[in-house]
Design an enzyme around this catalytic site. Structure first.
Site, PDB file in Angstrom:
ATOM      1  N   GLY A  42       0.693  -1.186  -0.075  1.00 41.14           N
ATOM      2  CA  GLY A  42      -0.245  -0.117  -0.120  1.00 41.14           C
ATOM      3  C   GLY A  42       0.838   1.188   0.097  1.00 41.14           C
ATOM      4  O   GLY A  42       0.209   2.563  -0.260  1.00 41.14           O
ATOM      5  N   GLU A  43       2.250   1.107   0.155  1.00 39.68           N
ATOM      6  CA  GLU A  43       2.857   2.411   0.281  1.00 39.68           C
ATOM      7  C   GLU A  43       3.089   3.049  -1.047  1.00 39.68           C
ATOM      8  O   GLU A  43       3.051   2.260  -2.173  1.00 39.68           O
ATOM      9  CB  GLU A  43       4.506   2.150   0.502  1.00 39.68           C
ATOM     10  CG  GLU A  43       4.516   1.767   2.261  1.00 39.68           C
ATOM     11  CD  GLU A  43       5.942   1.742   2.447  1.00 39.68           C
ATOM     12  OE1 GLU A  43       6.844   1.714   1.583  1.00 39.68           O
ATOM     13  OE2 GLU A  43       6.161   1.364   3.736  1.00 39.68           O
ATOM     14  N   ASP A 163     -25.106  31.011   3.723  1.00 36.97           N
ATOM     15  CA  ASP A 163     -24.988  31.380   4.830  1.00 36.97           C
ATOM     16  C   ASP A 163     -24.132  32.596   5.095  1.00 36.97           C
ATOM     17  O   ASP A 163     -23.713  33.026   4.063  1.00 36.97           O
ATOM     18  CB  ASP A 163     -24.546  30.382   6.059  1.00 36.97           C
ATOM     19  CG  ASP A 163     -23.187  29.861   5.363  1.00 36.97           C
ATOM     20  OD1 ASP A 163     -22.357  30.696   5.007  1.00 36.97           O
ATOM     21  OD2 ASP A 163     -22.966  28.585   5.427  1.00 36.97           O
ATOM     22  N   LYS A 186     -31.000  33.101   8.813  1.00 38.07           N
ATOM     23  CA  LYS A 186     -31.852  32.354   9.571  1.00 38.07           C
ATOM     24  C   LYS A 186     -32.423  33.130  10.710  1.00 38.07           C
ATOM     25  O   LYS A 186     -31.711  33.807  11.555  1.00 38.07           O
ATOM     26  CB  LYS A 186     -30.832  31.217  10.241  1.00 38.07           C
ATOM     27  CG  LYS A 186     -31.380  29.910  10.134  1.00 38.07           C
ATOM     28  CD  LYS A 186     -30.649  28.573  11.002  1.00 38.07           C
ATOM     29  CE  LYS A 186     -30.101  27.657  10.010  1.00 38.07           C
ATOM     30  NZ  LYS A 186     -29.453  26.817  10.734  1.00 38.07           N
TER      31      LYS A 186
HETATM   32  C1  R5P Z   1     -18.057  25.858   5.057  1.00 35.71           C
HETATM   33  O1  R5P Z   1     -17.803  26.689   6.075  1.00 35.71           O
HETATM   34  C2  R5P Z   1     -17.700  25.831   4.102  1.00 35.71           C
HETATM   35  O2  R5P Z   1     -17.835  26.962   3.464  1.00 35.71           O
HETATM   36  C3  R5P Z   1     -18.803  24.985   3.302  1.00 35.71           C
HETATM   37  O3  R5P Z   1     -20.179  25.585   3.479  1.00 35.71           O
HETATM   38  C4  R5P Z   1     -18.970  23.576   3.780  1.00 35.71           C
HETATM   39  O4  R5P Z   1     -17.710  22.954   3.705  1.00 35.71           O
HETATM   40  C5  R5P Z   1     -19.700  22.923   2.766  1.00 35.71           C
HETATM   41  O5  R5P Z   1     -19.881  21.401   3.354  1.00 35.71           O
HETATM   42  P1  R5P Z   1     -20.749  20.180   2.896  1.00 35.71           P
HETATM   43  O6  R5P Z   1     -21.201  20.196   1.279  1.00 35.71           O
HETATM   44  O7  R5P Z   1     -20.606  18.944   3.490  1.00 35.71           O
HETATM   45  O8  R5P Z   1     -22.266  20.895   3.556  1.00 35.71           O
END
Ligand code: R5P
Length: 289
Positions: A42-43, A163, A186
């Site tokens: 596996g190396e 977000d 939110k």
């Molecule tokens: C988080 O802070 C990043 O900006 C992305 O929102 C996050 O890494 C996305 O991850 P996933 O697709 O697993 O929700």
């Protein structure tokens, strides 16, 4: 224009071979061949073919431990040369701090072990990680390339960050292309009820592009996409710099009605519609060693 291209050689690591070939073509410099295999136990075995001297740029994303070890091996193979490591996707960048006593700051551990002269990353998840490298490190911004592409292929889109953390990215993607952008907020209405909606803009009847730096499991984007559909978005696209797309993320997104997942080519397994090769080539030209 400074040019190192006549003496620069490019090495494309296992995870970034297409991208490295594109960069070598743009810079009109030699692309060295590599040999890569695994021993029965596996190396990993890595060898660079051709003359290793002068200035070398190793292009290798590190989406897995194996790819990271391969990068270490490539760096070691180039001992004696002046090395730029271009790490388009730097794995572990999300582990940039200690949340609980006794935890490794993994991004720091990964960064510290790289013995090179200079590093380029692309939209690294946390800029804090740049300080962990032991040499000058520069983060290149692929957002304008994404903005240019989106403004060409989608008519009058609204860019939405899932977000508040991704709002800066949405803003830079919108940049000079005059695209509208917003983020999902939110709001807790009561102990049981949470309302999620775009902060300022209405999404009804609009072509929406959800923007994030990384889409990994797709969890973050999936919830946002479902919500935007319910709120009347005409189509929902997803755009990201790094399409990690772990497990069944792509099919999860498509089966939730996402029209298209658009990413750059910092990772080769994704449908990288937007190439970061010009970004890397320009940086190599502008910042000679
Ligand atoms: C988080 O802070 C990043 O900006 C992305 O929102 C996050 O890494 C996305 O991850 P996933 O697709 O697993 O929700």
């Amino acid at each position: 224009m400074k040019s190192t291209c006549d003496k620069l050689k490019i090495i494309g690591g296992h995870a970034s071979q297409n991208l490295a070939a594109k960069v070598a073509k743009l810079l009109r410099c030699d692309l060295l061949e590599i040999e890569f295999k695994r021993f029965p136990d596996g190396e990993a075995y890595t060898r660079v073919l051709g003359e290793i001297a002068g200035e070398i740029a190793i292009i290798q994303s590190t989406p897995s431990d194996g790819e990271y070890i391969h990068l270490l091996q490539l760096i070691d193979a180039c001992e004696g040369a002046r090395i730029t490591a271009v790490i388009p996707y730097f794995g572990y960048a999300r582990q940039d701090r200690r949340f609980q006593q006794g935890e490794a700051v993994s991004a720091r551990a990964m960064a510290r072990a790289l013995e090179v002269n200079r590093i380029f990353t692309i939209n690294i998840h946390s800029k804090k990680v740049l300080q962990f490298f032991k040499c000058p490190a520069y983060d290149l911004n692929a957002a304008p390339l994404l903005g240019e592409y989106l403004s060409k292929v989608i008519e009058n889109p609204v860019l939405i960050a899932p977000d508040e953390g991704a709002i800066k990215l949405a803003e830079t993607v919108a940049g000079k292309f005059d695209l509208e952008y917003d983020y999902l907020e939110k709001k807790r209405l009561s102990a049981e009820k949470v309302e999620i909606k775009s902060k300022k803009l209405s999404v009804e009847g609009r072509e929406i592009v959800l923007i994030d730096d990384i889409v990994s499991t797709g969890g973050t984007i999936l919830e946002a996409a479902k919500l935007l559909k319910l709120q009347g978005a005409r189509e929902v696209y997803v755009a990201c710099v790094h399409g990690v797309l772990a497990g069944g993320a792509l099919s999860k997104l498509y089966s939730a009605g996402v029209k298209e997942v658009i990413s750059t080519d910092t990772l080769e397994k994704t449908p990288g519609a937007v190439s970061v090769a010009p970004l890397i080539a320009n940086a190599m030209r502008d910042l000679s060693l």
